[in-house]
Design a protein around this motif. Structure first.
Motif, mmCIF file in Angstrom:
data_model
loop_
_atom_site.group_PDB
_atom_site.id
_atom_site.type_symbol
_atom_site.label_atom_id
_atom_site.label_comp_id
_atom_site.label_asym_id
_atom_site.label_seq_id
_atom_site.Cartn_x
_atom_site.Cartn_y
_atom_site.Cartn_z
ATOM 1 N N LYS A 266 0.911 -1.283 -0.151
ATOM 2 C CA LYS A 266 -0.135 -0.079 0.212
ATOM 3 C C LYS A 266 0.778 1.656 -0.046
ATOM 4 N N SER A 267 2.515 1.178 -0.109
ATOM 5 C CA SER A 267 3.237 2.215 -0.608
ATOM 6 C C SER A 267 2.842 2.751 -0.976
ATOM 7 N N PRO A 268 2.813 4.431 -1.135
ATOM 8 C CA PRO A 268 2.768 5.175 -2.458
ATOM 9 C C PRO A 268 4.648 4.858 -3.418
ATOM 10 N N ASN A 269 5.290 4.654 -2.034
ATOM 11 C CA ASN A 269 7.116 4.180 -2.942
ATOM 12 C C ASN A 269 7.706 3.366 -3.768
ATOM 13 N N LYS B 189 5.931 0.034 -6.281
ATOM 14 C CA LYS B 189 5.239 0.109 -7.754
ATOM 15 C C LYS B 189 5.718 -1.034 -8.792
#
Length: 374
Positions: free
Chosen positions: A43-46, A48
């Protein structure tokens, strides 16, 4: 000929199988995140496309021709003259009673070489990236060997630690043997996302570990800790590249602030951190193990000086040098280049010998102790 090829392929297969089993089961390689930790990672925005990403495009190597890269790897195998000192570096030998029962409120710093730094602030004792092993490697017989055979103090004689702080999971920052010896005398571990799995495999109580993403904060008995960005990468095995996060750290007490940079290439994040959390009484920033070929993941010494300015630091202490040879420069080159850059930018720089306890708000250790050492 067919028999020879069959034997050769069998040997190669056996070596590959043995290596794969070793990587899969040897504890030094750590473990992969599961459960709630894995859920937070995903779920981390970092995070991907199945791995953590830097804020800026960050290739591992530059766009130099293949032949230049081959030459670099050849130099690693043949070695570079002067990459390691001929004799042990000067060091202060510490005793258990050199450390007060109650850690200092104002910052006191003790460098253990490379990026291992014992920090006292806000009445807490924090060991950042305590790599205290003899080799930066998953095995004891391969990899760069520590310049000094001895440490300033035996791990067993260290006082109780309030916090062990980790910036990422590379072997020159996170050492299995060191954690095994520190886990019983450490109250809590603060790590970037995904790194907890390594510690749990090595016997650290999960309740003693806090994982943070970039820009997340935690408060530990009045001390504020913020995980801040860095420009680097992670991984301990053959298939876990960038599966765990890397970070820098901000420590803030009621009256003081310090910054621990871990590993990072130069980028805009230093200025962002300086604007949000600066000024800092001291910044601890890497200055060694660089090369133009991997300039995006490790700073040049001149960039280290600029990063300190971006962070609004008052005193700069260089790290990531003085213990291991992990690049192609001489062991003295980083501190010489950084000293020159710091002078040009009017930066106050502390250059303690290993084991010297010093205060950023007091008289700074500024002896050019590396001069005259071959």
């Amino acid at each position: 000929m067919k028999k020879f090829m069959l034997i050769l392929l069998s040997i190669i297969g056996a070596i590959a199988l043995g290596g794969g089993l070793f990587v899969s089961f040897a504890p030094t390689f750590g473990a992969t995140a599961q459960g709630q930790s894995l859920d937070r990672i995903q779920k981390s925005p970092n995070f991907k496309n199945g791995k953590f990403q830097n804020a800026s495009h960050t290739p591992m190597m530059d766009e130099s021709p293949l032949l230049d890269k081959v030459k670099i790897f050849y130099k690693f195998f043949t070695g570079v003259d002067g990459s390691s000192p001929e004799n042990a570096l000067p060091m202060v030998n510490l005793k258990p009673n050199d450390f007060p029962t109650t850690p200092s409120q104002t910052p006191v710093i003790t460098w253990f070489g490379h990026s291992a730094v014992l920090i006292e602030i806000g009445g807490k004792r924090i060991f950042a990236d305590p790599m205290l092993g003899q080799r930066a490697s998953p095995v004891s017989f391969i990899g760069s060997k520590r310049f000094n055979k001895d440490l300033p103090i035996k791990i067993e004689d260290l006082p109780t630690l309030d916090i062990v702080l980790l910036s990422h999971d590379h072997y020159d920052h996170l050492d299995h043997g060191t954690i095994e010896k520190l886990k019983g005398k450490t109250k809590h571990f603060f790590v970037p996302l995904g790194v907890a799995a390594h510690l749990v495999k090595w016997g650290v109580d999960p309740n003693k570990i806090t994982e943070l993403d970039w820009w997340e904060t935690a408060i530990y008995e009045g001390l504020t800790l913020a995980a801040t960005p860095a420009r680097h990468f992670s991984g301990r095995g053959l298939s876990d590249r960038d599966k765990t996060l890397w970070c820098s750290w901000v420590l803030k007490s009621a009256t003081n602030s310090v910054y621990f940079g871990g590993d990072s290439g130069y980028d805009t994040h230093f200025k962002e951190i300086g604007e949000k959390y600066g000024p800092f009484d001291v910044t601890m920033l890497e200055c060694g193990q660089y090369n133009k070929a991997w300039k995006y993941i490790h700073m040049m010494p001149e960039e280290t000086a600029q990063a300190h300015v971006d962070l609004k630091g008052k005193v700069l202490m260089p790290t990531h040098w003085g213990a291991f040879s992990l690049a192609l420069h001489t062991w003295q080159e980083p501190i010489r280049r950084l000293s020159k850059a710091a002078k040009q930018l009017n930066i106050q720089m502390a250059t303690p010998i290993i084991g010297h306890r010093w205060e950023p708000t007091g008289t700074l250790p500024q002896e050019l102790w590396w001069k005259g050492i071959q």
